[in-house]
Design a protein around this motif. Structure first.
Motif, PDB file in Angstrom:
ATOM      1  N   GLU A 308       0.848  -1.197   0.000  1.00 27.74           N
ATOM      2  CA  GLU A 308       0.000   0.000   0.000  1.00 27.74           C
ATOM      3  C   GLU A 308       0.884   1.248   0.000  1.00 27.74           C
ATOM      4  O   GLU A 308       0.596   2.225  -0.695  1.00 27.74           O
ATOM      5  CB  GLU A 308      -0.919   0.004   1.226  1.00 27.74           C
ATOM      6  CG  GLU A 308      -2.012  -1.049   1.211  1.00 27.74           C
ATOM      7  CD  GLU A 308      -1.520  -2.458   1.555  1.00 27.74           C
ATOM      8  OE1 GLU A 308      -0.369  -2.589   2.023  1.00 27.74           O
ATOM      9  OE2 GLU A 308      -2.287  -3.420   1.338  1.00 27.74           O
ATOM     10  N   ALA A 309       1.969   1.179   0.779  1.00 29.26           N
ATOM     11  CA  ALA A 309       2.882   2.327   0.866  1.00 29.26           C
ATOM     12  C   ALA A 309       3.533   2.597  -0.487  1.00 29.26           C
ATOM     13  O   ALA A 309       3.654   3.744  -0.930  1.00 29.26           O
ATOM     14  CB  ALA A 309       3.951   2.066   1.925  1.00 29.26           C
ATOM     15  N   LYS A 310       3.932   1.538  -1.165  1.00 30.26           N
ATOM     16  CA  LYS A 310       4.566   1.698  -2.479  1.00 30.26           C
ATOM     17  C   LYS A 310       3.590   2.325  -3.477  1.00 30.26           C
ATOM     18  O   LYS A 310       3.958   3.194  -4.267  1.00 30.26           O
ATOM     19  CB  LYS A 310       5.003   0.327  -3.000  1.00 30.26           C
ATOM     20  CG  LYS A 310       6.504   0.153  -3.000  1.00 30.26           C
ATOM     21  CD  LYS A 310       6.939  -1.238  -3.326  1.00 30.26           C
ATOM     22  CE  LYS A 310       6.879  -1.577  -4.798  1.00 30.26           C
ATOM     23  NZ  LYS A 310       7.424  -2.926  -5.066  1.00 30.26           N
ATOM     24  N   ARG A 311       2.328   1.872  -3.400  1.00 30.95           N
ATOM     25  CA  ARG A 311       1.331   2.455  -4.306  1.00 30.95           C
ATOM     26  C   ARG A 311       1.109   3.924  -3.984  1.00 30.95           C
ATOM     27  O   ARG A 311       0.931   4.752  -4.879  1.00 30.95           O
ATOM     28  CB  ARG A 311       0.009   1.688  -4.193  1.00 30.95           C
ATOM     29  CG  ARG A 311       0.099   0.304  -4.773  1.00 30.95           C
ATOM     30  CD  ARG A 311      -1.277  -0.344  -4.855  1.00 30.95           C
ATOM     31  NE  ARG A 311      -1.113  -1.780  -4.928  1.00 30.95           N
ATOM     32  CZ  ARG A 311      -1.436  -2.607  -3.941  1.00 30.95           C
ATOM     33  NH1 ARG A 311      -1.984  -2.168  -2.821  1.00 30.95           N
ATOM     34  NH2 ARG A 311      -1.238  -3.899  -4.089  1.00 30.95           N
ATOM     35  N   PHE A 312       1.120   4.249  -2.698  1.00 33.69           N
ATOM     36  CA  PHE A 312       0.935   5.645  -2.296  1.00 33.69           C
ATOM     37  C   PHE A 312       2.049   6.524  -2.889  1.00 33.69           C
ATOM     38  O   PHE A 312       1.791   7.617  -3.392  1.00 33.69           O
ATOM     39  CB  PHE A 312       0.901   5.736  -0.765  1.00 33.69           C
ATOM     40  CG  PHE A 312       0.646   7.113  -0.237  1.00 33.69           C
ATOM     41  CD1 PHE A 312      -0.592   7.726  -0.397  1.00 33.69           C
ATOM     42  CD2 PHE A 312       1.646   7.819   0.426  1.00 33.69           C
ATOM     43  CE1 PHE A 312      -0.831   9.005   0.098  1.00 33.69           C
ATOM     44  CE2 PHE A 312       1.416   9.098   0.922  1.00 33.69           C
ATOM     45  CZ  PHE A 312       0.175   9.693   0.760  1.00 33.69           C
ATOM     46  N   VAL A 313       3.279   6.022  -2.860  1.00 31.88           N
ATOM     47  CA  VAL A 313       4.420   6.751  -3.436  1.00 31.88           C
ATOM     48  C   VAL A 313       4.176   6.997  -4.930  1.00 31.88           C
ATOM     49  O   VAL A 313       4.349   8.109  -5.443  1.00 31.88           O
ATOM     50  CB  VAL A 313       5.734   5.960  -3.221  1.00 31.88           C
ATOM     51  CG1 VAL A 313       6.873   6.512  -4.072  1.00 31.88           C
ATOM     52  CG2 VAL A 313       6.122   5.979  -1.736  1.00 31.88           C
ATOM     53  N   PRO A 334       3.614  14.435   6.877  1.00 32.43           N
ATOM     54  CA  PRO A 334       4.295  13.656   5.837  1.00 32.43           C
ATOM     55  C   PRO A 334       5.643  13.072   6.279  1.00 32.43           C
ATOM     56  O   PRO A 334       5.915  11.903   6.054  1.00 32.43           O
ATOM     57  CB  PRO A 334       4.487  14.659   4.704  1.00 32.43           C
ATOM     58  CG  PRO A 334       3.378  15.629   4.867  1.00 32.43           C
ATOM     59  CD  PRO A 334       3.101  15.712   6.342  1.00 32.43           C
ATOM     60  N   GLU A 335       6.459  13.896   6.918  1.00 33.00           N
ATOM     61  CA  GLU A 335       7.817  13.433   7.294  1.00 33.00           C
ATOM     62  C   GLU A 335       7.788  12.328   8.343  1.00 33.00           C
ATOM     63  O   GLU A 335       8.764  11.617   8.519  1.00 33.00           O
ATOM     64  CB  GLU A 335       8.662  14.594   7.832  1.00 33.00           C
ATOM     65  CG  GLU A 335       9.015  15.648   6.797  1.00 33.00           C
ATOM     66  CD  GLU A 335       7.857  16.599   6.504  1.00 33.00           C
ATOM     67  OE1 GLU A 335       6.841  16.556   7.239  1.00 33.00           O
ATOM     68  OE2 GLU A 335       7.954  17.368   5.535  1.00 33.00           O
ATOM     69  N   GLU A 342      12.693  -0.807   4.757  1.00 31.30           N
ATOM     70  CA  GLU A 342      12.857  -0.692   3.318  1.00 31.30           C
ATOM     71  C   GLU A 342      11.761   0.202   2.752  1.00 31.30           C
ATOM     72  O   GLU A 342      10.607   0.082   3.136  1.00 31.30           O
ATOM     73  CB  GLU A 342      12.736  -2.098   2.717  1.00 31.30           C
ATOM     74  CG  GLU A 342      13.358  -2.196   1.356  1.00 31.30           C
ATOM     75  CD  GLU A 342      13.183  -3.589   0.784  1.00 31.30           C
ATOM     76  OE1 GLU A 342      13.200  -4.551   1.567  1.00 31.30           O
ATOM     77  OE2 GLU A 342      13.019  -3.684  -0.432  1.00 31.30           O
ATOM     78  N   GLY A 343      12.127   1.084   1.869  1.00 31.18           N
ATOM     79  CA  GLY A 343      11.131   1.959   1.267  1.00 31.18           C
ATOM     80  C   GLY A 343      11.133   3.342   1.901  1.00 31.18           C
ATOM     81  O   GLY A 343      10.577   4.286   1.347  1.00 31.18           O
ATOM     82  N   SER A 344      11.765   3.502   3.060  1.00 31.89           N
ATOM     83  CA  SER A 344      11.744   4.825   3.694  1.00 31.89           C
ATOM     84  C   SER A 344      12.585   5.811   2.876  1.00 31.89           C
ATOM     85  O   SER A 344      12.313   7.004   2.864  1.00 31.89           O
ATOM     86  CB  SER A 344      12.206   4.761   5.145  1.00 31.89           C
ATOM     87  OG  SER A 344      13.452   4.129   5.249  1.00 31.89           O
ATOM     88  N   PHE A 345      13.594   5.303   2.155  1.00 28.17           N
ATOM     89  CA  PHE A 345      14.396   6.170   1.276  1.00 28.17           C
ATOM     90  C   PHE A 345      13.508   6.791   0.192  1.00 28.17           C
ATOM     91  O   PHE A 345      13.504   8.004  -0.009  1.00 28.17           O
ATOM     92  CB  PHE A 345      15.530   5.357   0.646  1.00 28.17           C
ATOM     93  CG  PHE A 345      16.349   6.143  -0.342  1.00 28.17           C
ATOM     94  CD1 PHE A 345      17.423   6.902   0.095  1.00 28.17           C
ATOM     95  CD2 PHE A 345      16.052   6.130  -1.698  1.00 28.17           C
ATOM     96  CE1 PHE A 345      18.182   7.642  -0.821  1.00 28.17           C
ATOM     97  CE2 PHE A 345      16.796   6.854  -2.614  1.00 28.17           C
ATOM     98  CZ  PHE A 345      17.871   7.605  -2.168  1.00 28.17           C
ATOM     99  N   THR A 350       8.559  11.487  -1.487  1.00 27.73           N
ATOM    100  CA  THR A 350       7.117  11.662  -1.332  1.00 27.73           C
ATOM    101  C   THR A 350       6.827  12.731  -0.276  1.00 27.73           C
ATOM    102  O   THR A 350       6.002  13.620  -0.500  1.00 27.73           O
ATOM    103  CB  THR A 350       6.477  10.320  -0.914  1.00 27.73           C
ATOM    104  OG1 THR A 350       6.912   9.324  -1.828  1.00 27.73           O
ATOM    105  CG2 THR A 350       4.981  10.405  -0.920  1.00 27.73           C
ATOM    106  N   ALA A 351       7.527  12.657   0.860  1.00 28.86           N
ATOM    107  CA  ALA A 351       7.282  13.622   1.933  1.00 28.86           C
ATOM    108  C   ALA A 351       7.635  15.031   1.464  1.00 28.86           C
ATOM    109  O   ALA A 351       6.895  15.990   1.718  1.00 28.86           O
ATOM    110  CB  ALA A 351       8.099  13.245   3.163  1.00 28.86           C
ATOM    111  N   SER A 352       8.743  15.149   0.732  1.00 29.47           N
ATOM    112  CA  SER A 352       9.168  16.455   0.228  1.00 29.47           C
ATOM    113  C   SER A 352       8.111  17.023  -0.724  1.00 29.47           C
ATOM    114  O   SER A 352       7.769  18.206  -0.695  1.00 29.47           O
ATOM    115  CB  SER A 352      10.532  16.291  -0.448  1.00 29.47           C
ATOM    116  OG  SER A 352      10.806  17.339  -1.324  1.00 29.47           O
TER     117      SER A 352
END
Ligand SMILES: Nc1ncnc2c1ncn2[C@@H]1O[C@H](COP(=O)(O)OP(=O)(O)OP(=O)(O)O)[C@@H](O)[C@H]1O
Ligand SMILES: [Mg+2]
Length: 366
Positions: A308-313, A334-335, A342-345, A350-352
């Motif tokens: 789900e997180a990857k799709r959100f990105v 966001p931050e 994994e994936g936080s990089f 996305t947060a920016s």
């Protein structure tokens, strides 16, 4: 046309951007690409008649300029610099988001497959090469095996045809498709990048998306009843009080539903958009279809909801690129949404972006 550095300094003088030392340090590289493109011989005209037919009119090998692989942290100005470069280009140029480009390539490959072509990538690459001399790819990121397999062959033919490639990325070439499935098959592509593109790191200290003038509130924390009511009010405001009727986003042979769609305003739960197997193509279509999206209930993200997180990105990349306005209720700022694993990089970008999308000046496509 002209020098990228001149255009950059003009923008600084006009107050459109601030002078950034790291950006200025790489301007000579951008100027070099433009100068090399300007010095290229004009493309040979295809010969007609029997000489063309029998291959007697083949021009010698075509070369392009040495391109650029511009990489670095989020919000440093890579895309902005690439846009300046594209604006100065003296040759037919196409600037495209990498996701979108690969989408288009997949569709063309499908057609080549149906024709029964042997090497299906080559004819598609030739079609692309016939239209442009400079290809600017924003955000090269290789996340799935299908793209990883195609992209190497594609670039090989583009280079062979003298197409110059400039690309931006958050990762150094050697980190592309990191930990990906069958990565060894992808290594020749990384070598090809090193050979054909100048790898340049934009090492700026500033994320230019931070510290902007915040507009009206668009990001509501936490995702409780108060936040829900705030999004209801925004819905009423944007649609003139339209009834929230379900709406379909259709593309080719498939479609997916939004909880509400009125004109160019959509609303959906996080889970409806990111909890089902939707991909870049779906989100690009959504981004084309709406100017504003209201999203309810973005949860904390991480390994427990990795897909789900990857799709959100991917969704945020598509909305950002199309300058869609996003209003959301979320578990946190966001931050703080995706802090480890994994994936936080990838999520830093996305947060920016989510920050920039909160800016007062963030408008829709107008
Ligand atoms: N020198 C600058 N002064 C002011 N604003 C800038 C400057 N450079 C870039 N920006 C702005 O900051 C924002 C982020 O820049 P840009 O999108 O080019 O970053 P990026 O490096 O491509 O980030 P990402 O890795 O997330 O794609 C944009 O709105 C851009 O116009
Ligand atoms: Mg960018």
């Amino acid at each position: 046309m002209g020098k990228v550095s001149e255009l950059y300094h003009q923008y600084v003088a006009q107050g459109r951007i601030g002078a950034d030392a790291a950006q200025q340090a790489i301007l000579p590289q951008l100027d070099r690409v433009i100068a090399e493109l300007a010095a290229l011989p004009p493309p040979a005209k295809p010969r007609s008649g029997w000489r063309g037919l029998f291959g007697g009119g083949q021009a010698g090998p075509v070369t392009g300029a040495r391109g650029l692989y511009l990489w670095g942290g989020v919000g440093r100005g890579k895309s902005m610099l690439m846009d300046l470069l594209a604006a100065c280009s003296p040759v037919p140029t196409r600037r495209v988001h990498f996701h979108e480009f690969m989408q288009e390539i997949q569709m063309r490959l499908e057609a080549a497959r149906k024709r029964g072509d042997q090497d299906i990538v080559r004819p598609v690459a030739l079609e692309v090469a016939a239209q442009v001399r400079l290809l600017c790819f924003d955000e090269m990121q290789i996340t799935d095996i299908a793209d990883a397999m195609i992209v190497g062959r594609l670039f090989q033919v583009l280079f062979e045809q003298g197409v110059t490639v400039v690309t931006t990325s958050n990762r150094a070439p050697e980190d592309l498709y990191k930990n990906g499935l069958n990565r060894q098959l992808f290594l020749p592509f990384i070598a090809l990048i090193g050979e054909r593109l100048e790898v340049v790191c934009l090492d700026s200290a500033t994320d230019h998306r931070q510290g902007r003038d915040p507009g009206g509130q668009v990001w509501f924390v936490p995702a409780d009843a108060v936040a829900h009511a705030a999004l209801d009010a925004i819905w009423n405001d944007l649609t003139g009080g339209a009834l929230p009727e379900r709406g379909e986003i259709r593309m080719n042979s498939r479609s997916f539903a939004l909880d509400a769609l009125s004109g160019r305003v959509g609303r959906a739960e996080f889970w409806a958009l990111c909890g089902q197997p939707l991909g870049a193509a779906d989100y690009l279509e959504l981004a084309r279809r709406v100017d504003a999206l209201l999203m309810d209930g973005v949860p904390r993200l991480g390994m427990s909801n990795y897909n789900e997180a990857k799709r959100f990105v991917t969704l945020i990349d598509a909305l950002y690129e199309a300058r869609v306005r996003l209003f959301a209720s979320a578990a946190d700022e966001p931050e703080q949404l995706y802090n480890e694993g994994e994936g936080s990089f990838e999520f830093e970008r996305t947060a920016s972006r989510l920050r920039e999308m909160q800016d007062a000046a963030w408008g829709n496509k107008g």
